[in-house]
Design a protein around this motif. Structure first.
Motif, PDB file in Angstrom:
ATOM      1  N   UNK A 280       0.949  -1.304  -0.033  1.00  0.00           N
ATOM      2  CA  UNK A 280      -0.003  -0.021   0.046  1.00  0.00           C
ATOM      3  C   UNK A 280       1.203   1.251  -0.042  1.00  0.00           C
ATOM      4  N   UNK A 281       2.323   1.004  -0.254  1.00  0.00           N
ATOM      5  CA  UNK A 281       3.214   2.225  -0.098  1.00  0.00           C
ATOM      6  C   UNK A 281       2.617   3.460  -1.342  1.00  0.00           C
ATOM      7  N   UNK A 282       2.484   4.627  -0.573  1.00  0.00           N
ATOM      8  CA  UNK A 282       1.797   5.767  -1.394  1.00  0.00           C
ATOM      9  C   UNK A 282       2.936   6.886  -1.400  1.00  0.00           C
ATOM     10  N   UNK A 283       3.419   6.926  -2.736  1.00  0.00           N
ATOM     11  CA  UNK A 283       4.494   7.690  -2.943  1.00  0.00           C
ATOM     12  C   UNK A 283       3.844   9.313  -2.842  1.00  0.00           C
ATOM     13  N   UNK A 284       2.634   9.545  -3.383  1.00  0.00           N
ATOM     14  CA  UNK A 284       1.915  10.801  -3.540  1.00  0.00           C
ATOM     15  C   UNK A 284       2.023  11.543  -1.967  1.00  0.00           C
ATOM     16  N   UNK A 285       2.240  10.872  -0.978  1.00  0.00           N
ATOM     17  CA  UNK A 285       2.173  11.358   0.410  1.00  0.00           C
ATOM     18  C   UNK A 285       3.387  12.289   0.509  1.00  0.00           C
ATOM     19  N   UNK A 286       4.429  12.204  -0.441  1.00  0.00           N
ATOM     20  CA  UNK A 286       5.700  13.051  -0.553  1.00  0.00           C
ATOM     21  C   UNK A 286       5.466  14.139  -1.486  1.00  0.00           C
ATOM     22  N   UNK A 287       4.379  14.317  -2.362  1.00  0.00           N
ATOM     23  CA  UNK A 287       4.245  14.996  -3.285  1.00  0.00           C
ATOM     24  C   UNK A 287       2.983  16.163  -2.984  1.00  0.00           C
ATOM     25  N   UNK A 297      10.907  16.019   3.599  1.00  0.00           N
ATOM     26  CA  UNK A 297      11.062  15.711   5.194  1.00  0.00           C
ATOM     27  C   UNK A 297      10.119  14.541   5.172  1.00  0.00           C
ATOM     28  N   UNK A 298       9.460  13.957   4.296  1.00  0.00           N
ATOM     29  CA  UNK A 298       8.505  13.112   4.270  1.00  0.00           C
ATOM     30  C   UNK A 298       9.300  11.580   4.566  1.00  0.00           C
ATOM     31  N   UNK A 299       8.701  10.878   5.248  1.00  0.00           N
ATOM     32  CA  UNK A 299       9.122   9.455   5.451  1.00  0.00           C
ATOM     33  C   UNK A 299       9.429   8.815   3.825  1.00  0.00           C
ATOM     34  N   UNK A 338       1.600  -2.302 -10.596  1.00  0.00           N
ATOM     35  CA  UNK A 338       2.781  -1.943  -9.700  1.00  0.00           C
ATOM     36  C   UNK A 338       2.469  -0.650  -9.024  1.00  0.00           C
ATOM     37  N   UNK A 339       3.133  -0.438  -7.772  1.00  0.00           N
ATOM     38  CA  UNK A 339       2.737   0.600  -6.748  1.00  0.00           C
ATOM     39  C   UNK A 339       3.149   2.086  -7.705  1.00  0.00           C
ATOM     40  N   UNK A 340       3.982   2.004  -8.352  1.00  0.00           N
ATOM     41  CA  UNK A 340       4.488   3.322  -9.182  1.00  0.00           C
ATOM     42  C   UNK A 340       3.443   3.700 -10.279  1.00  0.00           C
ATOM     43  N   UNK A 346      -0.511  11.799 -14.115  1.00  0.00           N
ATOM     44  CA  UNK A 346       0.301  12.865 -13.562  1.00  0.00           C
ATOM     45  C   UNK A 346       1.322  12.362 -12.327  1.00  0.00           C
ATOM     46  N   UNK A 347       0.944  11.623 -11.223  1.00  0.00           N
ATOM     47  CA  UNK A 347       1.678  11.273 -10.078  1.00  0.00           C
ATOM     48  C   UNK A 347       3.014  10.563 -10.809  1.00  0.00           C
TER      49      UNK A 347
END
Length: 501
Positions: A280-287, A297-299, A338-340, A346-347
């Protein structure tokens, strides 16, 4: 069968080179159908359309001369997400057709195009269920004009190393003239040479030729257990060493990166809930909200950067050894398995730009020829931009799985059309390899092919079924054709002269 004659300009059928040609129109409700329903809409031609659902429809068409035809489909896809359907011509599989979502709960019609080879006289064009749930209004046919590529003269990276410039120039020089042979590998750990790996070794045994391109994977270089599992480390080291060996032998190394969950919570790269495990890794939490800026600064950002920096170390070792590679990260993004690719185009583009900037501009890696994957319809929403891409690649497998060595001209043309014929087009990953004679006859001149490892290359059992996507006899035919570039045909990187300099 109702057949109408319409002018090309009415439906926007302007072919390459600006030649307008008359098109024949065939209504979907006049086709032969199975397990479908008839829908009605004032926006549909004749007020009717066919709901494919899980069924199929077959058009009977007639053309005066044999050749490649534009098959323009007017459709509606309001069932969520993009869909892919299989297409067959005269009872033989001819690839797939991709339908992007039209984004409404009511029929909202749009157009997509397939490029199919038809014989003179009567033909059947069957659209059959793969992902299902597409509504078809009609198709039109028009003879396809010849495509003209005007490929970028130099790599996207303006600081490309001499090795990367040579690799790109070689690909560009041979594009549409010959096709480079390739294969993906898997069981490389503990093997002393790429020539002894099962896939290239088997191809050599059957054909007397080694492929010029060999694919490797950084799958085990990052993710959960990567730092502590000695087998994983040995696998990655073998890939690096074989890439160096292959380059010295005059070949082309390719690297894919199945990027496992950067949080290292689970050991997987899949995000789909029908996969176990999935992340469930969500890279948009850093965008930020428009996907153009990162919160450092995000994990999530720190976890991704740690992974990218480790991959950079591996690629830098190749660069210092004078090795250039085909670099294929974040592949199959629009497939969303895939998670990406889970957060939309756009993300995805924002993530691709981060990866490019970190590797190229921060780490100074200029030995990479960047390969971006497309399904033929995702260019507008998922394409990172010309300054980030050297090659547009198609990953193609028949589903249901079958042995079929057709040229895949429809997919080739779709990718060319996406980029306005400005990029090299390749089969970045595939099952059956198109036969050289078919590629030449259809002008589907893929830059290279790379069938996947295991039973996609070597016949055998998969999930209780015998698979022979590429048989020993097929490999002998393919690898000994003068149209195919094998390792023995490569000029050697020390002696190859980059004519573009």
């Amino acid at each position: 069968m109702i057949k109408k004659f319409i002018s090309a300009f009415l439906f926007g059928l302007l072919l390459a080179g600006g030649e307008a040609m008359a098109a024949d129109l065939y209504e979907a409700e006049d086709a032969t159908t199975s397990s479908t329903e008839v829908g009605t809409s004032t926006d549909a031609s004749g007020g009717k359309y066919i709901k494919m659902e899980a069924g199929s429809l077959t058009f009977t068409v007639k053309v005066e001369t044999a050749g490649i035809y534009n098959v323009d489909l007017r459709y509606s896809e309001t069932y969520g997400g993009n869909k892919i359907q299989n297409v067959a011509v005269n009872g033989t599989s001819a690839g797939t057709i991709s339908f992007t979502s039209t984004g409404s709960t009511n029929p909202t019609f749009s157009n997509t195009t397939a490029f199919l080879k038809l014989k003179a006289g009567t033909n059947t064009i069957a659209i059959t269920n793969s992902w299902g749930w597409v509504d078809i209004d009609y198709i039109t046919l028009s003879k396809k004009a010849a495509s003209t590529f005007n490929v970028s003269a130099a790599p996207a990276d303006p600081k490309a190393t001499e090795a990367a410039k040579k690799l790109y120039a070689y690909l560009k020089d041979n594009f549409q003239k010959k096709t480079i042979s390739g294969v993906m590998t898997d069981g490389i750990e503990g093997v002393s040479s790429f020539k002894k790996v099962a896939e290239p070794d088997s191809i050599y045994t059957w054909s007397g030729k080694y492929p010029a391109l060999v694919g490797f994977d950084f799958m085990h270089a990052t993710g959960k257990n990567a730092a502590t599992n000695s087998w994983y480390s040995s696998y990655t080291n073998s890939a690096i060493n074989m890439a160096k060996e292959l380059w010295i032998a005059g070949g082309i190394p390719e690297f894919t990166w199945h990027w496992k969950d950067p949080s290292e919570t689970v050991e997987t790269f899949y995000c789909s809930s029908n996969k176990s495990p999935h992340t469930d890794f969500d890279f948009t939490k850093a965008l930020n909200s428009d996907y153009t800026a990162w919160d450092t600064t995000t994990t999530q950002y720190k976890q991704m950067i740690a992974n990218i920096d480790h991959i950079a170390e591996l690629l830098d070792g190749l660069q210092k050894s004078g090795v250039a590679v085909l670099w294929r990260p974040l592949h199959e993004g629009s497939g969303a398995w895939f998670w990406w690719g889970a957060k939309g185009g756009a993300a995805y583009v924002g993530l691709y730009h981060l990866l490019y900037d970190r590797l190229v501009n921060y780490h100074g890696l200029h030995n990479l020829i960047w390969v971006w994957n497309s399904d033929g319809t995702d260019y507008d929403s998922w394409y990172p931009g010309d300054n980030y891409v050297d090659i547009i690649g198609r990953d193609f497998y028949y589903y249901p799985r079958e042995t079929n060595h057709a040229s895949l001209v429809s997919d080739f043309e779709a990718l060319g059309k996406e980029s306005n014929y400005s990029k090299i087009v390749t089969l970045a990953e595939n099952g059956s390899v198109p036969y050289p004679a078919d590629m030449q006859e259809d002008n589907a001149n893929w830059s290279y092919f790379m069938p996947w490892y295991g039973t996609y290359t070597i016949p055998g059992m998969t999930d209780g079924k015998y698979c022979d996507d590429n048989t020993p006899a097929a490999w002998k035919t393919i690898m000994n054709d003068s149209y195919i570039i094998t390792l023995g045909d490569m000029p050697g990187w020390n002696t190859y002269v980059n004519a573009c300099d």
